[in-house]
Design a protein around this motif. Structure first.
Motif: not given
Length: 249
Positions: A124-146
């Protein structure tokens, strides 16, 4: 008329920015703007700029796209700024939030999920605000934020490293792409400016007049690679091949 050039406003483009802004030849030939990857790709697609460094995954979307420079943003093995972050291991991931700023990284993580990790999460596509990651979830993070946030997660997978381990090729994240033919003299001046910045990384960092919460010198000297060679063109072709097979282009 000046050539309109757009630059990704990330730490990995610091050498390019320094070289381009300090090129006397380009000051009379180009005008510069800035944005994050999906923004500058959209500008190039809509003909609001003539040349931009864009995510390779966006190249098929650009009318008359032409890679014009021998320089790029790439990595062999680790890049440290394109990550899949989670609090559970890969085999427990059921949902991956994609990064709204970069098409290439989102395609890459789906290729790795299918062909390398053998997992089938919901994307699923994220947005500018990153929500808390719950169990069984992951997210792609790039650039300086990574670079700034990787330590917050229990499991961090470097996507360039995962690609290299699977296919034994470097990965190209972004290239300089034009949407029209540019003169050979402009391209020569452009590459000379990029080369100057790459050869003066420490001066380029000082030029930013910024403080960094990560080791910017190590990142630009050791993690990011700037040359676009034949092996990296092979990597781009393999990336397109895998992405097309998954209907991601």
């Amino acid at each position: 008329m000046k050539t309109r050039v757009s630059i990704i406003n990330y730490s990995n483009t610091i050498p390019f920015t320094y070289g381009l802004l300090n090129s006397k030849a380009l000051q009379s030939l180009a005008v510069f703007s800035y944005g994050y990857p999906s923004q500058v790709a959209g500008m190039l697609c809509d003909n609001k700029v003539d040349l931009s460094i864009i995510s390779v995954g966006a190249i098929p979307l650009i009318p008359n796209a032409q890679i014009i420079s021998k320089y790029c943003i790439s990595a062999t093995k680790r890049v440290d700024s394109v990550l899949l972050c989670s609090n559970v291991p890969l085999d427990k991931i059921e949902r991956i939030t994609l990064d709204y700023q970069s098409k290439t990284s989102n395609i890459l993580v789906q290729i790795l999920a299918k062909y390398v990790w053998n997992i089938s999460p919901k994307f699923e596509m994220g947005n500018e605000g990153y929500e808390f990651l719950g169990d069984s979830s992951a997210k792609v993070i790039i650039g300086d934020r990574a670079l700034n946030n990787a330590a917050k997660f229990e499991y961090v997978y470097d996507l360039a490293s995962e690609w290299y381990n699977a296919f034994k090729l470097p990965f190209v994240f972004a290239a300089w792409v034009a949407n029209k033919k540019l003169s050979e003299s402009f391209i020569q001046d452009f590459d000379s400016a990029c080369e100057y910045g790459i050869n003066h990384i420490d001066e380029a960092i000082r030029f930013t007049n910024k403080s960094f919460s990560f080791d910017i010198h190590n990142y630009l000297h050791q993690s990011v690679e700037f040359s676009l060679n034949n092996e990296k063109y092979q990597a781009i072709e393999l990336f397109f091949e895998k992405a097309k097979a998954l209907n991601l282009l």
